[in-house]
Design a protein around this motif. Structure first.
Motif, PDB file in Angstrom:
ATOM      1  N   LEU A   1      -0.482 -18.252  27.950  1.00 16.81           N
ATOM      2  CA  LEU A   1       1.354 -18.655  28.626  1.00 16.81           C
ATOM      3  C   LEU A   1       1.363 -16.871  28.446  1.00 16.81           C
ATOM      4  O   LEU A   1       0.775 -16.178  28.102  1.00 16.81           O
ATOM      5  CB  LEU A   1       2.143 -19.018  27.322  1.00 16.81           C
ATOM      6  N   VAL A   2       2.158 -15.904  29.588  1.00 12.78           N
ATOM      7  CA  VAL A   2       2.170 -14.936  30.676  1.00 12.78           C
ATOM      8  C   VAL A   2       3.632 -14.462  30.437  1.00 12.78           C
ATOM      9  O   VAL A   2       4.640 -15.374  31.076  1.00 12.78           O
ATOM     10  CB  VAL A   2       1.293 -14.406  31.025  1.00 12.78           C
ATOM     11  N   ALA A   3       3.907 -13.359  29.615  1.00  4.43           N
ATOM     12  CA  ALA A   3       5.024 -13.058  29.919  1.00  4.43           C
ATOM     13  C   ALA A   3       5.476 -11.581  30.716  1.00  4.43           C
ATOM     14  O   ALA A   3       4.696 -11.159  29.937  1.00  4.43           O
ATOM     15  CB  ALA A   3       6.116 -13.969  29.064  1.00  4.43           C
ATOM     16  N   TRP A   4       6.299 -10.953  31.046  1.00  7.77           N
ATOM     17  CA  TRP A   4       6.516  -9.252  30.853  1.00  7.77           C
ATOM     18  C   TRP A   4       7.400  -9.141  30.234  1.00  7.77           C
ATOM     19  O   TRP A   4       8.485  -9.747  29.833  1.00  7.77           O
ATOM     20  CB  TRP A   4       7.122  -9.387  32.631  1.00  7.77           C
ATOM     21  N   VAL A   5       6.588  -7.813  29.150  1.00  9.36           N
ATOM     22  CA  VAL A   5       7.823  -7.228  28.384  1.00  9.36           C
ATOM     23  C   VAL A   5       7.666  -5.890  29.098  1.00  9.36           C
ATOM     24  O   VAL A   5       6.757  -5.534  28.880  1.00  9.36           O
ATOM     25  CB  VAL A   5       7.397  -8.211  26.834  1.00  9.36           C
ATOM     26  N   SER A   6       8.997  -4.899  28.221  1.00  6.25           N
ATOM     27  CA  SER A   6       8.855  -3.700  28.186  1.00  6.25           C
ATOM     28  C   SER A   6       8.250  -3.469  27.869  1.00  6.25           C
ATOM     29  O   SER A   6       7.746  -3.897  26.085  1.00  6.25           O
ATOM     30  CB  SER A   6      10.206  -3.184  28.142  1.00  6.25           C
ATOM     31  N   PRO A   7       7.938  -1.594  27.286  1.00  7.93           N
ATOM     32  CA  PRO A   7       6.990  -1.302  26.315  1.00  7.93           C
ATOM     33  C   PRO A   7       8.124  -1.283  25.221  1.00  7.93           C
ATOM     34  O   PRO A   7       7.367  -1.395  23.832  1.00  7.93           O
ATOM     35  CB  PRO A   7       7.536  -0.298  27.106  1.00  7.93           C
ATOM     36  N   GLU A   8       9.467  -1.266  24.681  1.00  7.14           N
ATOM     37  CA  GLU A   8      10.204  -1.139  24.059  1.00  7.14           C
ATOM     38  C   GLU A   8       9.799  -2.594  23.322  1.00  7.14           C
ATOM     39  O   GLU A   8      10.087  -2.429  21.865  1.00  7.14           O
ATOM     40  CB  GLU A   8      11.431  -0.688  24.077  1.00  7.14           C
ATOM     41  N   GLU A   9      10.199  -3.948  23.929  1.00  6.43           N
ATOM     42  CA  GLU A   9      10.127  -5.247  24.002  1.00  6.43           C
ATOM     43  C   GLU A   9       8.097  -4.777  22.726  1.00  6.43           C
ATOM     44  O   GLU A   9       8.537  -5.882  21.622  1.00  6.43           O
ATOM     45  CB  GLU A   9       9.740  -5.971  24.834  1.00  6.43           C
ATOM     46  N   LYS A  10       7.427  -4.865  23.091  1.00  4.33           N
ATOM     47  CA  LYS A  10       6.305  -4.929  23.579  1.00  4.33           C
ATOM     48  C   LYS A  10       6.152  -4.405  22.166  1.00  4.33           C
ATOM     49  O   LYS A  10       5.444  -4.753  20.847  1.00  4.33           O
ATOM     50  CB  LYS A  10       5.014  -5.004  24.705  1.00  4.33           C
ATOM     51  N   LEU A  11       6.744  -2.870  21.401  1.00  2.00           N
ATOM     52  CA  LEU A  11       6.066  -2.401  20.456  1.00  2.00           C
ATOM     53  C   LEU A  11       7.307  -3.442  19.378  1.00  2.00           C
ATOM     54  O   LEU A  11       6.623  -3.236  18.017  1.00  2.00           O
ATOM     55  CB  LEU A  11       6.894  -0.850  20.550  1.00  2.00           C
ATOM     56  N   ALA A  12       8.136  -3.608  19.983  1.00  2.00           N
ATOM     57  CA  ALA A  12       8.912  -4.227  18.539  1.00  2.00           C
ATOM     58  C   ALA A  12       8.049  -5.536  18.473  1.00  2.00           C
ATOM     59  O   ALA A  12       8.229  -6.181  16.814  1.00  2.00           O
ATOM     60  CB  ALA A  12      10.784  -4.963  19.248  1.00  2.00           C
ATOM     61  N   LEU A  13       7.357  -6.379  19.195  1.00  2.00           N
ATOM     62  CA  LEU A  13       6.693  -7.705  18.939  1.00  2.00           C
ATOM     63  C   LEU A  13       5.275  -7.266  18.067  1.00  2.00           C
ATOM     64  O   LEU A  13       4.906  -7.867  17.395  1.00  2.00           O
ATOM     65  CB  LEU A  13       6.048  -7.905  20.797  1.00  2.00           C
ATOM     66  N   LYS A  14       5.054  -5.752  18.186  1.00  2.00           N
ATOM     67  CA  LYS A  14       3.650  -5.702  17.264  1.00  2.00           C
ATOM     68  C   LYS A  14       3.654  -5.239  15.279  1.00  2.00           C
ATOM     69  O   LYS A  14       3.073  -5.382  15.177  1.00  2.00           O
ATOM     70  CB  LYS A  14       3.492  -4.538  17.812  1.00  2.00           C
ATOM     71  N   ARG A  15       5.363  -4.407  15.423  1.00  2.00           N
ATOM     72  CA  ARG A  15       5.851  -4.262  14.502  1.00  2.00           C
ATOM     73  C   ARG A  15       5.710  -5.842  13.727  1.00  2.00           C
ATOM     74  O   ARG A  15       5.551  -5.596  12.345  1.00  2.00           O
ATOM     75  CB  ARG A  15       6.748  -3.415  14.448  1.00  2.00           C
ATOM     76  N   VAL A  16       6.566  -6.755  13.901  1.00  2.00           N
ATOM     77  CA  VAL A  16       5.964  -8.285  13.566  1.00  2.00           C
ATOM     78  C   VAL A  16       4.876  -8.505  13.550  1.00  2.00           C
ATOM     79  O   VAL A  16       4.920  -8.643  12.036  1.00  2.00           O
ATOM     80  CB  VAL A  16       7.543  -8.747  14.426  1.00  2.00           C
ATOM     81  N   ALA A  17       4.200  -8.015  14.100  1.00  2.00           N
ATOM     82  CA  ALA A  17       2.874  -9.407  14.141  1.00  2.00           C
ATOM     83  C   ALA A  17       1.641  -8.139  12.843  1.00  2.00           C
ATOM     84  O   ALA A  17       1.687  -8.730  11.859  1.00  2.00           O
ATOM     85  CB  ALA A  17       2.075  -8.694  15.371  1.00  2.00           C
ATOM     86  N   VAL A  18       2.667  -6.729  12.939  1.00  2.00           N
ATOM     87  CA  VAL A  18       1.551  -5.953  12.070  1.00  2.00           C
ATOM     88  C   VAL A  18       2.263  -5.955  10.794  1.00  2.00           C
ATOM     89  O   VAL A  18       2.112  -6.458   9.565  1.00  2.00           O
ATOM     90  CB  VAL A  18       1.760  -4.586  11.609  1.00  2.00           C
ATOM     91  N   GLU A  19       3.843  -6.592  10.318  1.00  2.00           N
ATOM     92  CA  GLU A  19       4.148  -6.833   9.182  1.00  2.00           C
ATOM     93  C   GLU A  19       3.607  -8.291   8.651  1.00  2.00           C
ATOM     94  O   GLU A  19       3.625  -8.403   7.157  1.00  2.00           O
ATOM     95  CB  GLU A  19       5.932  -6.839   9.537  1.00  2.00           C
ATOM     96  N   ALA A  20       3.498  -9.611   9.604  1.00  2.00           N
ATOM     97  CA  ALA A  20       2.562 -10.433   9.284  1.00  2.00           C
ATOM     98  C   ALA A  20       1.929 -10.544   9.091  1.00  2.00           C
ATOM     99  O   ALA A  20       0.889 -11.203   8.368  1.00  2.00           O
ATOM    100  CB  ALA A  20       3.382 -11.748  10.477  1.00  2.00           C
ATOM    101  N   GLY A  21       0.589  -9.388   9.176  1.00  2.00           N
ATOM    102  CA  GLY A  21      -0.499  -9.286   9.535  1.00  2.00           C
ATOM    103  C   GLY A  21      -1.652 -10.164  10.389  1.00  2.00           C
ATOM    104  O   GLY A  21      -2.500 -10.893  10.241  1.00  2.00           O
ATOM    105  N   VAL A  22      -1.335 -10.107  11.415  1.00  2.00           N
ATOM    106  CA  VAL A  22      -1.947 -11.093  12.878  1.00  2.00           C
ATOM    107  C   VAL A  22      -1.472 -10.893  14.201  1.00  2.00           C
ATOM    108  O   VAL A  22      -0.823  -9.099  14.104  1.00  2.00           O
ATOM    109  CB  VAL A  22      -0.985 -12.224  13.152  1.00  2.00           C
ATOM    110  N   SER A  23      -2.337 -10.645  15.445  1.00  2.00           N
ATOM    111  CA  SER A  23      -1.859 -10.581  16.248  1.00  2.00           C
ATOM    112  C   SER A  23      -0.894 -10.766  16.929  1.00  2.00           C
ATOM    113  O   SER A  23       0.068 -11.443  15.995  1.00  2.00           O
ATOM    114  CB  SER A  23      -3.458 -10.441  17.243  1.00  2.00           C
ATOM    115  N   VAL A  24       0.041 -10.537  17.940  1.00  2.00           N
ATOM    116  CA  VAL A  24       0.548 -10.518  18.787  1.00  2.00           C
ATOM    117  C   VAL A  24       0.482 -12.000  19.324  1.00  2.00           C
ATOM    118  O   VAL A  24       1.657 -13.004  19.830  1.00  2.00           O
ATOM    119  CB  VAL A  24       1.309  -9.840  19.853  1.00  2.00           C
ATOM    120  N   ALA A  25      -0.382 -12.340  19.444  1.00  2.00           N
ATOM    121  CA  ALA A  25      -0.638 -13.367  20.075  1.00  2.00           C
ATOM    122  C   ALA A  25      -0.239 -14.984  19.155  1.00  2.00           C
ATOM    123  O   ALA A  25      -0.072 -15.531  19.589  1.00  2.00           O
ATOM    124  CB  ALA A  25      -2.416 -13.730  20.748  1.00  2.00           C
TER     125      ALA A  25
END
Length: 271
Positions: A30-54
């Motif tokens: 699955l591939v999706a285009w996201v803005s830099p801000e959206e990518k950062l928001a996903l990374k923040r949640v992933a870090v909080e959950a202790g997992v990768s964005v994938a």
């Protein structure tokens, strides 16, 4: 000590494993285009959950498939997310890396013809405040049409009321309540809600507030309207709302209501 066996999913950081890894039968990418801000928001949640964005995306899909995540809950969050997605067209077409190229978009031809007034683009959430006798009496947020509504010919967004106590409206209301409207004329004022908990706070503001488009959006003089001219101009443009911080970009406003935008980060790092 034996290496701990990894569960399903693509191995990471071990080049040999990645090169040899074959996805299970029936899997798809699955591939999706996201803005830099959206990518950062996903990374923040992933870090909080202790997992990768994938793995974050896969866990969400897995929860839906297993019935652990309720579709109604997810749909509600998706709809709230859609209300803050930017719908103003960008001046230029984009390449495969989602950076703009020197090819003007047809619907923005009026900008290159010299029409429209340029103002600073600020990254927040579009809201509307209603003022009576210097008092704030109503706070609304913008909602854009769904894909199904667009098929019916509904292309323009509209405003809906915020709700006290609603988690998704908390920071919009904080911005509205933090704005001094005592000198504003009676009427409805379209604004951008800004602050520490809105859109990543690119201007590094200390407090939440609303910036009215009809009162505090100064017009820039001498803004170039070519690809290279805008790239160089935005590289050194300072925000008028947060001196010392770079301006995010420019929005051109046509008298008939049309708008077009260009952001500093839209351009490739080298051209």
């Amino acid at each position: 000590m034996e290496e701990q066996k990894r569960g399903p999913g693509r191995p990471r950081k071990v080049a040999g494993q990645v090169a040899r890894w074959v996805p299970p039968e029936g899997w798809s990418r699955l591939v999706a285009w996201v803005s830099p801000e959206e990518k950062l928001a996903l990374k923040r949640v992933a870090v909080e959950a202790g997992v990768s964005v994938a793995d974050l995306v896969r866990s969400l899909a897995g929860g839906l498939a297993a019935g652990v995540v309720a579709p109604e809950e997810l749909i509600g969050q998706v709809r709230r997310g859609m209300t803050v997605m930017e719908k103003i067209p960008t001046l230029f077409e984009r390449d495969g890396d989602f950076r703009v190229v020197d090819r003007p978009r047809a619907e923005c031809a009026w900008v290159f013809a010299g029409e429209g007034a340029p103002t600073e683009k600020v990254d927040g959430t579009n809201v509307r405040l209603t003022v009576r006798s210097g008092q704030l009496v109503r706070v609304e947020k913008r909602r854009n049409p769904s894909a199904a509504q667009k098929k019916l010919g509904i292309v323009d967004g509209w405003y809906v009321d915020t709700a006290e106590g609603a988690a998704e409206d908390r920071w919009i209301l904080a911005a509205a309540q933090g704005t001094d409207v005592t000198g504003w004329p009676n009427g409805e004022h379209a604004c951008e809600a800004l602050g520490p908990r809105i859109q990543g706070n690119p201007l590094q503001l200390a407090e939440h507030l609303c910036l009215p488009f009809d009162r505090e959006a100064p017009v820039y003089e001498g803004v170039p309207r070519s690809y290279q001219g805008l790239r160089e101009y935005l590289a050194g443009l300072e925000s008028r709302f947060a001196p010392g911080a770079p301006a995010e970009g420019i929005v051109f406003h046509h008298p008939d209501g049309r708008r077009a935008k260009i952001k500093r980060k839209d351009f490739p790092k080298s051209a």
